[in-house]
Design an enzyme around this catalytic site. Structure first.
Site, mmCIF file in Angstrom:
data_model
loop_
_atom_site.group_PDB
_atom_site.id
_atom_site.type_symbol
_atom_site.label_atom_id
_atom_site.label_comp_id
_atom_site.label_asym_id
_atom_site.label_seq_id
_atom_site.Cartn_x
_atom_site.Cartn_y
_atom_site.Cartn_z
ATOM 1 N N THR A 382 0.693 -1.232 -0.027
ATOM 2 C CA THR A 382 0.015 0.047 -0.112
ATOM 3 C C THR A 382 0.887 1.282 -0.191
ATOM 4 O OG1 THR A 382 -1.526 -1.309 1.202
ATOM 5 C CG2 THR A 382 -1.648 1.190 1.233
ATOM 6 N N ASN A 402 -2.188 -4.682 -2.220
ATOM 7 C CA ASN A 402 -1.933 -5.575 -0.973
ATOM 8 C C ASN A 402 -0.643 -5.963 -0.333
ATOM 9 O OD1 ASN A 402 -3.038 -6.629 1.395
ATOM 10 N ND2 ASN A 402 -3.449 -8.573 0.482
ATOM 11 N N SER A 453 -11.080 -2.989 3.623
ATOM 12 C CA SER A 453 -9.804 -2.505 3.576
ATOM 13 C C SER A 453 -9.561 -1.862 4.922
ATOM 14 C CB SER A 453 -9.897 -1.557 2.411
ATOM 15 O OG SER A 453 -8.678 -0.851 2.336
HETATM 16 N N1 GLY Z 1 -4.690 -4.085 1.359
HETATM 17 C C1 GLY Z 1 -4.621 -3.488 2.456
HETATM 18 C C2 GLY Z 1 -5.759 -2.779 2.892
HETATM 19 O O1 GLY Z 1 -6.702 -2.492 1.916
HETATM 20 O O2 GLY Z 1 -6.145 -2.991 4.099
#
Ligand code: GLY
Length: 572
Positions: A382, A402, A453
């Site tokens: 991220t 991710n 998320s």
């Molecule tokens: N992929 C990390 C999130 O969206 O929390």
């Protein structure tokens, strides 16, 4: 008004604005934090901050800057985010010369191609290979944001990213650390080298990549050229769409060009909350970030939590307990509201906040006692960019593929990797995901559903509606705790640099562990253990990019988290 006419008018107004706006010269921060008089961008890579600041210098607004920074991050932080992933953008333009007043949130999170029991039925991986890939949303989201709220054309905002592809970028410590871990995995399983050639050959230089090496990406240049000509359509069909589908299928997944074509970003109302006389604008579900952070901040307000107060042990205990309530609710109730009922109002109502606050005494309790009970029948890599423009407009944008390098699946011809966002779903009931998050059945996949998320792009306004702070982070569930603590630090009186750099803690309810970054004393950790907390270590509780209205002057203080190695840039 038809779309063509509307776009033409916005572009014309944009061009007039560029012609008459207060253009300036880009200045790069001296270190990880600096102050800028007029406008600023804090990304987690200097080249991306520069890309955004170039748009601001040409008279672009915060959305132009965010979109340019994002396309550039796709090149220079290929393990964190990119055109194979998805994201969220919170936009607050109080008085934009082209668009007037805008307050909105754009959801361009990836969606599932699979149904609820896909992973339980097949045993497929949700972290590596084609079966981990969710339908990407980044290109659709950026094109949408630019068309509706930007002022520049795709060609202009893509320019810095294209330059980065050609000139390349120099590998820094953060990249090298990520690569080192992955090189070990490739060495343990040599079959991965032929399965994921883009990652092995280009991003890891066949296991030799190190600090100071230069990475070029002519493949992604080709992708950006196609996007410049055809926008989202280039990504969804033509040769590129076919290449995405082939890459997924040849590594064990199954998506179709029709899935790519059907993808649509969505505009949502931000979660708005007033806490301590300030207005918080946060991302609503399918982000858990806004709701979790607001629940925690509301409990902390009732507890009169004060970062930096002399009774550090008591304050940290309160913070940990508030986080446990908020993360318990995240785990139990949150999911994509287009598919499941999400009781946000009940979670955040005053009576519920008061009940949870009253439960907090001087000891840690059994995990099952935290959070909201009976709100509903219970069934379970991220990157962040903060931008402010010369008109007081702000964008908080968090994007992800991710885990580091996503699914490892490369779209080789076009030089980018695909996400493994499917692991953010509850793929197997009761099983923790790669971040150790145990989530409910409300977050199981369904075709077209967004995985829950933790991304928490946040804008904080003062009582007059002026932007005070723009913040967000990378780091899985530590996005929420990292963003929130940096905001608490800044509101408590620290400047942006110190607010971001100060040590942080993390608790996500399950596993029941209070984690400390370096910087807390042995005595404090011991005292919290005495109160019943199980204690652990954590290298980085998120990587936060924060811009703060300079309390001592008219400008902005901007900081890119030193944990990741970015630096901000801006205009004086
Ligand atoms: N992929 C990390 C999130 O969206 O929390």
């Amino acid at each position: 008004m038809n779309t063509f006419l509307r776009t033409a008018i916005v572009l014309l107004l944009g061009m007039l604005c560029v012609a008459c706006s207060p253009a300036g010269r880009v200045r790069h921060a001296n270190g990880f934090s600096d102050s800028f008089r007029s406008a600023a961008v804090a990304a987690d890579h200097p080249i991306a901050s520069d890309a955004g600041a170039q748009m601001l210098a040409m008279g672009g607004n915060a959305v132009d800057a965010a979109v340019a920074a994002s396309f550039t991050l796709s090149v220079v932080r290929p393990y964190s985010c990119g055109i194979g992933g998805g994201g969220f953008m919170v936009i607050n333009l109080p008085d934009d010369p082209t668009h007037g007043f805008v307050r909105t949130a754009i959801n361009y999170r990836e969606t599932s191609p699979y149904d609820a029991d896909y992973y339980e039925r097949t045993g497929a991986s949700s972290t590596v290979g084609g079966s981990a890939v969710a339908i990407p949303g980044t290109v659709a989201g950026l094109v949408y944001a630019l068309e509706h709220y930007g002022t520049m054309d795709l060609k202009t905002v893509l320019e810095p990213a294209k330059k980065a592809c050609i000139r390349g970028f120099v590998v820094d410590e953060h990249y090298a650390d990520n690569a080192r871990e992955l090189i070990e995995r490739f060495s343990d399983d040599p079959g991965m080298k032929t399965r994921f050639p883009l990652v092995w050959n280009t991003y890891l230089a066949q296991g030799t990549i190190g600090v100071g090496d230069r990475v070029h990406n002519i493949g992604q240049l080709k992708a950006l050229n196609w996007i410049e000509s055809f926008g989202q359509e280039a990504f969804a069909e033509h040769r590129m769409g076919g290449a995405v589908v082939d890459a997924v299928r040849s590594t064990g997944g199954s998506i179709r060009v029709a899935d790519l074509l059907a993808y649509r970003p969505a505009e949502l109302e931000p979660v708005v909350a007033e806490i301590g006389g300030r207005i918080y604008l946060c991302m609503p579900p399918p982000s858990s970030g806004g709701v979790t952070m607001i629940e925690c901040l509301k409990i902390l307000e009732q507890l009169k939590y004060q970062h930096g107060a002399p009774d550090e042990e008591e304050q940290l205990h309160r913070l940990a307990e508030a986080l446990k309530h908020a993360f318990a609710d995240r785990s139990r109730y949150l999911g994509d509201p287009a598919f499941v009922e999400v009781p946000t109002d009940r979670m955040l109502d005053d009576e519920n906040i008061e009940r949870m606050t009253k439960m907090i005494d001087d000891r840690a309790h059994a995990s099952s006692s935290y959070g909201t009970h009976d709100a509903l029948p219970i069934d379970g890599g991220t990157s962040h960019v903060s931008v402010v423009d010369a008109w007081g407009g702000a964008v908080a944008m968090t994007e992800t593929i991710n885990l580091g390098f996503g699914s490892l699946v490369g779209v080789d011809e076009f030089g980018f990797v695909l996400n493994n966002e499917m692991d953010d779903f509850t793929t197997v009931r009761g099983k923790a995901n790669a971040f150790g998050l145990v989530q409910s059945e409300r977050n199981m996949p369904a075709v077209g559903k967004h995985p829950l998320s933790s991304m928490s792009p946040t804008i904080v306004l003062d009582a007059d509606g002026r932007v005070l702070l723009v913040a967000g982070a990378s780091g899985g569930p530590r996005i929420i705790t990292g963003t929130m603590q940096a905001i608490i630090h800044a509101i408590g009186g620290m400047d942006a640099g110190n607010a971001v750099a100060s040590p942080r803690v993390h608790h996500q309810w399950l596993p029941d562990r209070l984690e400390f970054e370096d910087g807390f004393s042995k005595e404090i950790r011991g005292a919290l253990e005495e109160r019943g907390h199980s204690i652990g270590d954590r290298d980085a509780v998120g990587n936060v990019q924060l811009i703060q209205r300079d309390p001592g002057g008219g400008g902005w203080l901007a900081a890119s988290d030193p944990r990741k190695g970015g630096t901000p840039a801006g205009i004086d």
